[in-house]
Structures are given as structure tokens and as C-alpha cells.
Write an enzyme that holds these catalytic residues in place. Sequence first.
Site, PDB file in Angstrom:
ATOM      1  N   ASP A 176       0.855  -1.215  -0.021  1.00 21.31           N
ATOM      2  CA  ASP A 176      -0.227   0.057   0.087  1.00 21.31           C
ATOM      3  C   ASP A 176       1.130   1.157   0.009  1.00 21.31           C
ATOM      4  O   ASP A 176       2.000   1.223   0.616  1.00 21.31           O
ATOM      5  CB  ASP A 176      -0.849  -0.055   1.024  1.00 21.31           C
ATOM      6  CG  ASP A 176      -2.112   1.006   1.100  1.00 21.31           C
ATOM      7  OD1 ASP A 176      -2.259   1.374   0.036  1.00 21.31           O
ATOM      8  OD2 ASP A 176      -2.754   1.093   2.154  1.00 21.31           O
TER       9      ASP A 176
ATOM     10  N   ASN B 113     -10.540  -2.915  -6.653  1.00 18.67           N
ATOM     11  CA  ASN B 113      -9.821  -2.198  -7.342  1.00 18.67           C
ATOM     12  C   ASN B 113     -10.377  -1.677  -8.655  1.00 18.67           C
ATOM     13  O   ASN B 113      -9.794  -0.497  -9.193  1.00 18.67           O
ATOM     14  CB  ASN B 113      -8.133  -2.567  -7.540  1.00 18.67           C
ATOM     15  CG  ASN B 113      -7.309  -2.445  -6.284  1.00 18.67           C
ATOM     16  OD1 ASN B 113      -6.416  -3.234  -5.967  1.00 18.67           O
ATOM     17  ND2 ASN B 113      -7.776  -1.593  -5.363  1.00 18.67           N
TER      18      ASN B 113
HETATM   19  C1  FPP Z   1      -1.898   0.076  -3.372  1.00 18.95           C
HETATM   20  O1  FPP Z   1      -1.519   1.502  -3.368  1.00 18.95           O
HETATM   21  C2  FPP Z   1      -1.447  -0.610  -4.595  1.00 18.95           C
HETATM   22  C3  FPP Z   1      -2.121  -1.033  -5.614  1.00 18.95           C
HETATM   23  C4  FPP Z   1      -3.531  -1.090  -5.687  1.00 18.95           C
HETATM   24  C5  FPP Z   1      -1.287  -1.601  -6.868  1.00 18.95           C
HETATM   25  C6  FPP Z   1      -0.311  -2.574  -6.436  1.00 18.95           C
HETATM   26  C7  FPP Z   1       0.569  -3.040  -7.524  1.00 18.95           C
HETATM   27  C8  FPP Z   1       2.180  -2.785  -7.818  1.00 18.95           C
HETATM   28  C9  FPP Z   1       2.792  -2.236  -6.594  1.00 18.95           C
HETATM   29  C10 FPP Z   1       2.650  -3.253  -8.984  1.00 18.95           C
HETATM   30  C11 FPP Z   1       3.146  -4.661  -8.390  1.00 18.95           C
HETATM   31  C12 FPP Z   1       2.700  -5.661  -9.435  1.00 18.95           C
HETATM   32  C13 FPP Z   1       2.942  -7.062  -9.291  1.00 18.95           C
HETATM   33  C14 FPP Z   1       2.842  -7.731 -10.382  1.00 18.95           C
HETATM   34  C15 FPP Z   1       2.942  -7.542  -8.112  1.00 18.95           C
HETATM   35  P1  FPP Z   1      -2.659   2.622  -3.400  1.00 18.95           P
HETATM   36  O2  FPP Z   1      -2.677   3.067  -4.704  1.00 18.95           O
HETATM   37  O3  FPP Z   1      -3.889   2.114  -2.714  1.00 18.95           O
HETATM   38  O4  FPP Z   1      -1.845   3.793  -2.697  1.00 18.95           O
HETATM   39  P2  FPP Z   1      -2.588   4.811  -1.902  1.00 18.95           P
HETATM   40  O5  FPP Z   1      -3.206   4.152  -0.700  1.00 18.95           O
HETATM   41  O6  FPP Z   1      -1.455   5.792  -1.008  1.00 18.95           O
HETATM   42  O7  FPP Z   1      -3.648   5.592  -2.576  1.00 18.95           O
END
Ligand code: FPP
Length: 281
Positions: free
Chosen positions: A46, A94
Site C-alpha cells: 500500500d 480496485n
Molecule cells: C496500493 O497502493 C497498490 C495497488 C492497488 C497496486 C499494487 C501494484 C503494484 C505495486 C505493482 C506490483 C505488481 C505486481 C505484479 C505484484 P494505493 O494506490 O492504494 O496507494 P494509496 O493508498 O497511497 O492511494
Amino acid sequence: MSETENVTAAVEPYVINSYGVSNELLSEGAALVRESGLRHVAFIMDGNGRWATARGLPRESGHKEGMVSFEQVAEYCADIGIRYVTVYAFSTENWKRPKHEVNAILMILRRYLKRAMKLIDQKRVHFVVIGDISPFDEKTQQLIRDLDEKSACYDRVLNIALNYGGRAELVHAMNEAVREKAEQGVSSAESMLLGMGELLTEDDIERHLYTYPCPPPDMIVRTAGDKRLSNFLLWQSSYSELIFSPVLWPDYRQGDVNDNIRDFLSRQRRYGGVESTVGVK
Ligand code: FPP
């Protein structure tokens, strides 16, 4: 041979270290894994969005950088002897994000899967996508199936949760378990009448979880400060140690893994009993 050389030698057959961390860090990580008995670590990655916003960048840049962390951390965990790693890459919830962000995440994931396909024998890990892959285009689904099949010869496992939801996984597992019973000709009523007890046991459900046959995670790390599971590994997390790291995922690196294992080591795991055990015994 010195103590340090000994530790390095013990993990040597698996060490790839293509990210170039120091041998000291690697040896320390390997020693922590041995001491804790850690087998399975799961990550809720996250903070990508916040990382980007703090830099005045579009959220997509956070996901790109998050991919760098993911690749380094996954390889490092394998290098220090953690056999099973599970990451939450895209949840069933998501899809609610703006279309351009969903598209960007899926493009990053697809590129990664293609890259992984070429690197199977270099990474020496079994790549498994867990979740409902049916909404993805046929080419991506085939890529996921091929990746799983072609890497199945490796005993280290990297579970990538894609379009994954813990509740959806349980519904899937229960339906599969009931289907299995029906195929065996056992109905719920018969099962009760014959004194066989309930139709399904915990074991029946467990065998149909996406993560089967991996053991449940010993520790689940969530980065970026929020303290919740967000529908991740609901069944498997029943006795996992939960570690909440303040570090945003794109900043999370190998040293943070070691810090979190140290935290894990300080926990007393009792599994509902009274005798305390430190780490996994
Ligand atoms: C959460 O951060 C992250 C995600 C929804 C995407 C996760 C994907 C990756 C890290 C790429 C890795 C890929 C693989 C193949 C494992 P957020 O966007 O919710 O962050 P925030 O809470 O700060 O908004």
C-alpha cells in the site's frame, strides 16, 4: 570459515541478488529467517498513490515505482530463504478506481508477467496468480496459465493476487468443495443421516483455497500505515502475525524486510494456547 561466511554459504544455492544488496544485509536476513522459522510472508503493498502525490506525480508513477519495490523485495525474500511469498497486486475492489488508473496498473502487471515468463529459469520461482482471472483477455489468461505451468518445477512460490478478494476466494472454495462432494455422490442430507457429520470440514475448504498447498502466512506486512486486511487472505490469516509498516510501498526495500522480521521474532505465537513460542517452531 567465519560465522558470516557460513550463513551466506547456507543460502547460496538460492541466492540471485540481482538487485545488488550487500552480503551483510543478505546474511543478516538469512539468519533472521533461520532463527524465526519463517516460511510464508505476505505483503499488502500500500501507499503507491500517496508516494506519487507527495511528489506531484500522477498516481500511475507510484505504481511503476511500486513494481520496482515488488521485484526487489520478492527476490530478496527468496534469497534469504523464505519459501512462500504472496503479494496483493490488484483486488476485486480496485476496479472502482478511475479507468485510466486501472488500465495503468493492469498494463504494469501484464508487462511484468511477460518479463517473468522470460526470466523463469533465472528467478527459479514458481509464479502463481491467485484470484479470478476470468475478466482478463484470453491472451493474458493464457500467459498466466503458461507462466504457472512452465515454472511449476521450482519449489519456491510467488503468489501474485490479481483480481483477488478474500470473500470471493471463500465462496469459490466452498462451491468447489460442495461440487467435489456431489461428484463423490454425497449430499448434505445423506451426510447428516449417515452420521458423517457436516458436509464440509475445514480441510475440504482449505484444499480449494487459491493458495493451496502453501501453508498460511506466518506474517502479513501492510505498508503505508493503515491497519486493516482489506479482504486479503481472510481464511489464511487466522494466526498470522500482522506487521504494519509506516513506509510507503515504493520506498520499501530489503532492509525493511529485515526490520519487519525482527518485529515478527519479538512476537509470542500461542495459537490460542497458553504456552508462548517465539517465531515459528
Ligand atoms: C496500493 O497502493 C497498490 C495497488 C492497488 C497496486 C499494487 C501494484 C503494484 C505495486 C505493482 C506490483 C505488481 C505486481 C505484479 C505484484 P494505493 O494506490 O492504494 O496507494 P494509496 O493508498 O497511497 O492511494
